[in-house]
Design a protein around this motif. Structure first.
Motif, PDB file in Angstrom:
ATOM      1  N   SER A  90       0.807  -1.227   0.000  1.00 16.26           N
ATOM      2  CA  SER A  90       0.000   0.000   0.000  1.00 16.26           C
ATOM      3  C   SER A  90       0.838   1.273   0.000  1.00 16.26           C
ATOM      4  CB  SER A  90      -0.920   0.023   1.226  1.00 16.26           C
ATOM      5  OG  SER A  90      -1.868  -1.002   1.180  1.00 16.26           O
ATOM      6  N   PHE A  91       1.858   1.335   0.849  1.00 13.74           N
ATOM      7  CA  PHE A  91       2.515   2.605   1.150  1.00 13.74           C
ATOM      8  C   PHE A  91       3.915   2.698   0.554  1.00 13.74           C
ATOM      9  CE2 PHE A  91      -0.613   1.905   4.487  1.00 13.74           C
ATOM     10  CZ  PHE A  91      -1.273   3.127   4.522  1.00 13.74           C
ATOM     11  N   ASP A  92       4.268   3.902   0.159  1.00 13.11           N
ATOM     12  CA  ASP A  92       5.608   4.173  -0.367  1.00 13.11           C
ATOM     13  C   ASP A  92       6.623   4.344   0.764  1.00 13.11           C
ATOM     14  OD1 ASP A  92       4.314   4.342  -2.836  1.00 13.11           O
ATOM     15  OD2 ASP A  92       4.095   6.511  -2.713  1.00 13.11           O
ATOM     16  N   MET A  93       6.148   4.718   1.929  1.00 14.26           N
ATOM     17  CA  MET A  93       7.030   4.972   3.063  1.00 14.26           C
ATOM     18  C   MET A  93       6.274   4.683   4.351  1.00 14.26           C
ATOM     19  SD  MET A  93       9.097   8.513   4.044  1.00 14.26           S
ATOM     20  CE  MET A  93       7.642   9.526   4.287  1.00 14.26           C
ATOM     21  N   ALA A  94       6.986   4.127   5.340  1.00 16.21           N
ATOM     22  CA  ALA A  94       6.423   3.943   6.677  1.00 16.21           C
ATOM     23  C   ALA A  94       7.362   4.606   7.676  1.00 16.21           C
ATOM     24  CB  ALA A  94       6.249   2.459   6.988  1.00 16.21           C
ATOM     25  N   HIS A  95       6.802   5.078   8.788  1.00 14.13           N
ATOM     26  CA  HIS A  95       7.573   5.932   9.695  1.00 14.13           C
ATOM     27  C   HIS A  95       7.194   5.645  11.141  1.00 14.13           C
ATOM     28  CE1 HIS A  95       7.877   9.790  12.034  1.00 14.13           C
ATOM     29  NE2 HIS A  95       9.095   9.767  11.520  1.00 14.13           N
ATOM     30  N   CYS A  96       8.201   5.647  12.000  1.00 14.27           N
ATOM     31  CA  CYS A  96       7.987   5.531  13.440  1.00 14.27           C
ATOM     32  C   CYS A  96       8.952   6.471  14.140  1.00 14.27           C
ATOM     33  CB  CYS A  96       8.214   4.095  13.908  1.00 14.27           C
ATOM     34  SG  CYS A  96       8.564   3.938  15.678  1.00 14.27           S
ATOM     35  N   SER A  97       8.425   7.414  14.874  1.00 18.15           N
ATOM     36  CA  SER A  97       9.248   8.322  15.664  1.00 18.15           C
ATOM     37  C   SER A  97       8.883   8.145  17.132  1.00 18.15           C
ATOM     38  CB  SER A  97       9.009   9.769  15.220  1.00 18.15           C
ATOM     39  OG  SER A  97       9.634  10.674  16.105  1.00 18.15           O
ATOM     40  N   ARG A  98       9.736   7.445  17.871  1.00 17.14           N
ATOM     41  CA  ARG A  98       9.469   7.141  19.281  1.00 17.14           C
ATOM     42  C   ARG A  98       8.051   6.631  19.496  1.00 17.14           C
ATOM     43  NH1 ARG A  98      12.637  10.574  23.851  1.00 17.14           N
ATOM     44  NH2 ARG A  98      14.573  10.890  22.733  1.00 17.14           N
ATOM     45  N   CYS A  99       7.640   5.710  18.649  1.00 17.21           N
ATOM     46  CA  CYS A  99       6.261   5.231  18.707  1.00 17.21           C
ATOM     47  C   CYS A  99       6.069   4.125  19.732  1.00 17.21           C
ATOM     48  CB  CYS A  99       5.796   4.768  17.334  1.00 17.21           C
ATOM     49  SG  CYS A  99       6.793   3.443  16.618  1.00 17.21           S
ATOM     50  N   LEU A 100       7.138   3.748  20.440  1.00 20.05           N
ATOM     51  CA  LEU A 100       7.065   2.790  21.548  1.00 20.05           C
ATOM     52  C   LEU A 100       6.596   1.405  21.128  1.00 20.05           C
ATOM     53  CD1 LEU A 100       5.533   5.121  24.309  1.00 20.05           C
ATOM     54  CD2 LEU A 100       7.950   4.714  23.775  1.00 20.05           C
ATOM     55  N   ILE A 101       6.811   1.064  19.880  1.00 25.00           N
ATOM     56  CA  ILE A 101       6.454  -0.271  19.387  1.00 25.00           C
ATOM     57  C   ILE A 101       7.672  -1.191  19.539  1.00 25.00           C
ATOM     58  CG2 ILE A 101       5.812  -1.620  17.335  1.00 25.00           C
ATOM     59  CD1 ILE A 101       4.287   0.902  16.376  1.00 25.00           C
ATOM     60  N   PRO A 102       7.515  -2.363  20.151  1.00 27.10           N
ATOM     61  CA  PRO A 102       8.640  -3.290  20.331  1.00 27.10           C
ATOM     62  C   PRO A 102       8.965  -4.004  19.026  1.00 27.10           C
ATOM     63  CG  PRO A 102       6.647  -4.260  21.249  1.00 27.10           C
ATOM     64  CD  PRO A 102       6.270  -2.868  20.786  1.00 27.10           C
ATOM     65  N   TRP A 103       9.692  -3.346  18.152  1.00 27.31           N
ATOM     66  CA  TRP A 103       9.881  -3.837  16.781  1.00 27.31           C
ATOM     67  C   TRP A 103      10.569  -5.194  16.714  1.00 27.31           C
ATOM     68  CZ3 TRP A 103       6.919  -1.774  13.400  1.00 27.31           C
ATOM     69  CH2 TRP A 103       6.546  -0.433  13.476  1.00 27.31           C
ATOM     70  N   GLY A 104      11.463  -5.465  17.628  1.00 29.79           N
ATOM     71  CA  GLY A 104      12.179  -6.735  17.559  1.00 29.79           C
ATOM     72  C   GLY A 104      11.476  -7.894  18.230  1.00 29.79           C
ATOM     73  N   ALA A 105      10.381  -7.615  18.935  1.00 25.47           N
ATOM     74  CA  ALA A 105       9.685  -8.659  19.703  1.00 25.47           C
ATOM     75  C   ALA A 105       8.841  -9.560  18.801  1.00 25.47           C
ATOM     76  CB  ALA A 105       8.801  -8.004  20.759  1.00 25.47           C
ATOM     77  N   ASN A 106       8.404 -10.674  19.370  1.00 22.74           N
ATOM     78  CA  ASN A 106       7.509 -11.613  18.669  1.00 22.74           C
ATOM     79  C   ASN A 106       8.054 -12.028  17.300  1.00 22.74           C
ATOM     80  OD1 ASN A 106       5.646 -11.399  20.813  1.00 22.74           O
ATOM     81  ND2 ASN A 106       4.633  -9.654  19.840  1.00 22.74           N
ATOM     82  N   ASP A 107       9.338 -12.349  17.264  1.00 20.97           N
ATOM     83  CA  ASP A 107       9.995 -12.734  16.003  1.00 20.97           C
ATOM     84  C   ASP A 107       9.887 -11.647  14.936  1.00 20.97           C
ATOM     85  OD1 ASP A 107      10.860 -15.255  16.888  1.00 20.97           O
ATOM     86  OD2 ASP A 107       8.900 -16.139  16.450  1.00 20.97           O
ATOM     87  N   GLY A 108       9.896 -10.398  15.389  1.00 21.67           N
ATOM     88  CA  GLY A 108       9.843  -9.293  14.425  1.00 21.67           C
ATOM     89  C   GLY A 108       8.502  -9.162  13.734  1.00 21.67           C
ATOM     90  N   MET A 109       7.439  -9.627  14.387  1.00 22.71           N
ATOM     91  CA  MET A 109       6.119  -9.665  13.753  1.00 22.71           C
ATOM     92  C   MET A 109       5.662  -8.293  13.267  1.00 22.71           C
ATOM     93  SD  MET A 109       2.646 -11.416  15.270  1.00 22.71           S
ATOM     94  CE  MET A 109       2.441 -10.285  16.659  1.00 22.71           C
TER      95      MET A 109
END
Length: 612
Positions: A267-286
């Motif tokens: 869908s998207f050309d770009m995705a962005h996270c600025s201190r969004c507090l999402i555990p990106w590496g957790a759950n096998d990187g889900m």
């Protein structure tokens, strides 16, 4: 055409009645603007709002209609009067109710996901606006100022005071354009990103901002003709998404939890996270794998803030350096598994790019678990820790999913999904015919409601978007359209809509939309009530439309005449002024158009809900 100036020249119509209605509408609009703005109480902002008041929002509706599309009877006495809800429901979001949310598990943010009320708990009343509610400022002023009465929550002005998010000034909120990660302003932050990502070429058109705060990132990307879908959960930072929408920025209430995001793949050309507090590496990187799913081949992912550059910042972040080091290690590991190319790490900002096809990735030593090929309709589907396959390519030089076309050329070019035959029953010819048809429809709308292209309507929703041609015909820097793909639609064309450089979302209209009340200035519904005729109650859909429509907002419903008669009867008790007009091709066409304007009223008022 019957207007205030020539109504007396139209034969066979009650010209005096039309003139009286127009004059009264204009009078009550100006009176309402005067009352709701607090004019006379020393409020300079209110004076400005009153100056901007344009009674044509009501009088511009074309009251001319052919009697052969009507029963000729007055069924207002038979109409059920819909009562206003209690004022405690001013900001009611049915599927994100805080009390209900707290009964669900905290694991993976499940409690912040959609949890809609059962049938017996649904409210069958009209959600009131808060006292003093004011029409939002036009864009671009709305980007920087929001009337305090529209979202009267000051907690963020205290919690984020040093981060330049939001300031309270008199009777307005001011948004300086700052953020936790960009204290010098979103413009400066975006300029930094533009040294790596081609933000000014038209190639980057659609962006996704996860954990958006008050959406200043998306607000300032508009200057570069990039439209950003922002989302954040309804949590302790009250009204983040509400502020974004009041500013005129696309946003919805949502979270990366256990359910897939309501968007198709690529869908998207770009995705962005600025201190969004999402555990990106957790759950096998889900969660990173979910971003990969919705990111186009060749798209960019931006991560700023912890744990990027942890060696320099762990003390100021007040977190153990070992914890931050492990967090970044996991992110880098998942990015490598996804075959993303790291383009830049500068300061606290890291940028990756998704490969343009899978040929290069097959040479890697480690191969991820691939998802089974599924249809894009992901409504309420559980997120999985697998990687979505790329579309097939003929060789390493080919871009999976088609070549990127710059915007605005992208808007009317035949999308890859159609050219490749991925959408059954839709060809290049039917796509172009759909474009022509909606240009004709929109031109007819503009003749009846001359405010459509004036800047008066910024937040627009198309409840049954099809190929997105209504939004394409409206294309303007003054507005954006949330293109909704009903989950029961015969053809799933939301991917086509994104390929055109537009934004949209899946939704089932038997449930409430993931937004606050008073979100949209104009709502368009083409064939929606015919589509849902045997699925759920039309009254529930209309009440949801009323909930998300701003006072004095406009509704345009296009459907078969027998369907529209039933709809109009239902809304007679909903404080909408309505008028049904013929199809632009004439009275013999069974499809008609119902125009409506929601009356201005606020909590505590006791005026009747009956339509006049």
């Amino acid at each position: 055409m019957a207007t205030k100036g020539n109504a007396g020249d139209v034969k066979g119509r009650n010209s005096i009645s039309i003139l009286v209605v127009a004059v009264l509408c204009c009078f009550f609009y100006i009176l309402g603007a005067w009352q709701r703005s607090g004019f006379g109480k020393g409020d300079s902002i209110a004076v400005e709002i009153t100056k901007q008041s344009d009674c044509s929002i009501l009088s511009n509706l074309n009251y001319e209609t052919h009697r052969n599309d009507d029963t000729g009877t007055d069924d207002s006495k038979e109409a059920k009067e819909c009562k206003p809800c209690d004022k405690r429901y001013i900001d009611y979001t049915p599927c994100h109710d805080q009390t209900r949310a707290m009964t669900f598990p905290r694991e993976n943010m499940i409690y912040r996901e959609r949890h809609c009320p059962p049938e017996e708990e649904k409210l069958h009343c009209l959600i009131p606006a808060p006292e003093g509610y004011a029409t939002p400022f036009p864009w671009p002023k709305s980007r920087d100022y929001v009337p305090f009465a529209n979202a009267p929550y000051k907690s963020l002005t205290v919690e984020k005071a040093v981060q330049n998010w939001i300031q309270y000034e008199g009777n307005v909120f001011r948004f300086p354009g700052g953020g936790t990660q960009f204290p010098h302003g979103a413009d400066a932050y975006i300029f930094q990103l533009a040294t790596v990502i081609p933000l000014d070429s038209g190639m980057i058109r659609t962006a996704l901002d996860t954990g958006c705060g008050v959406a200043s990132f998306g607000a300032y990307l508009f200057k570069r003709k990039i439209v950003t879908m922002s989302f954040a959960p309804r949590d302790s930072h009250e009204a983040q998404v509400q502020f974004a929408l009041e500013r005129g920025v696309p946003a919805f209430i949502g979270v990366l939890g256990s359910i897939m995001l309501p968007f198709p793949s690529r869908s998207f050309d770009m995705a962005h996270c600025s201190r969004c507090l999402i555990p990106w590496g957790a759950n096998d990187g889900m969660y990173m794998k979910e971003v990969d799913r919705v990111l186009r081949p060749g798209g960019y992912w931006v991560l700023s803030g912890p744990p990027i550059n942890w060696r320099t910042n762990y003390k100021s972040w007040q977190r153990p350096k070992e914890e931050l080091e492990e967090e970044q290690r996991k992110i880098e590991e998942v990015a490598k598994l996804l075959c993303w190319e790291k383009k830049e790490e500068q300061g606290e900002v890291a940028i990756w790019r998704k490969r343009t096809n899978y040929e290069y990735c097959q040479k890697q030593n480690s191969q991820p678990t691939m998802c089974e090929a599924t249809k894009d309709n992901v409504w309420y589907k559980k997120m999985e820790a697998c990687v979505t396959p790329y579309p097939e390519t003929a060789g390493p030089g080919e871009i999976a999913g088609g070549e990127w076309i710059p915007f605005p050329k992208r808007l009317n070019a035949v999308p890859f999904r159609i050219a490749s035959g991925s959408v059954p029953g839709v060809s290049a010819e039917t796509f172009e015919e759909d474009n022509r048809l909606w240009k004709k429809h929109v031109n007819a709308y503009k003749r009846i409601n001359k405010l459509i292209d004036s800047g008066r309507y910024r937040n627009i929703m198309d409840m049954n978007a099809g190929l997105g041609s209504f939004a394409a015909a409206l294309d303007s820097p003054k507005l954006w359209v949330m293109n909704v793909m009903p989950t029961i639609a015969e053809k799933d064309t939301l991917g086509v809509i994104f390929e055109r450089g537009l934004i949209g979302i899946y939704h089932d209209w038997c449930e409430a939309f993931s937004t606050y009340p008073r979100t949209y200035d104009l709502i368009h519904a083409n064939g929606l009530f015919s589509l849902y005729k045997d699925k759920c109650n039309a009254e529930d859909i209309l009440l949801e439309m009323d909930r998300i429509l701003r006072p004095e907002g406009t509704v345009i419903i296009r459907d078969q005449v027998d369907v529209l008669k039933k709809v109009r009867k239902l809304v007679k008790g909903m404080r909408w002024n309505t008028e049904m007009v013929d199809h632009e091709d004439g009275p013999l066409v069974s499809e008609k158009v119902l125009f409506a304007v929601k009356q201005y009223w606020v909590a505590g008022e006791n005026n009747s809900t009956s339509s006049q």
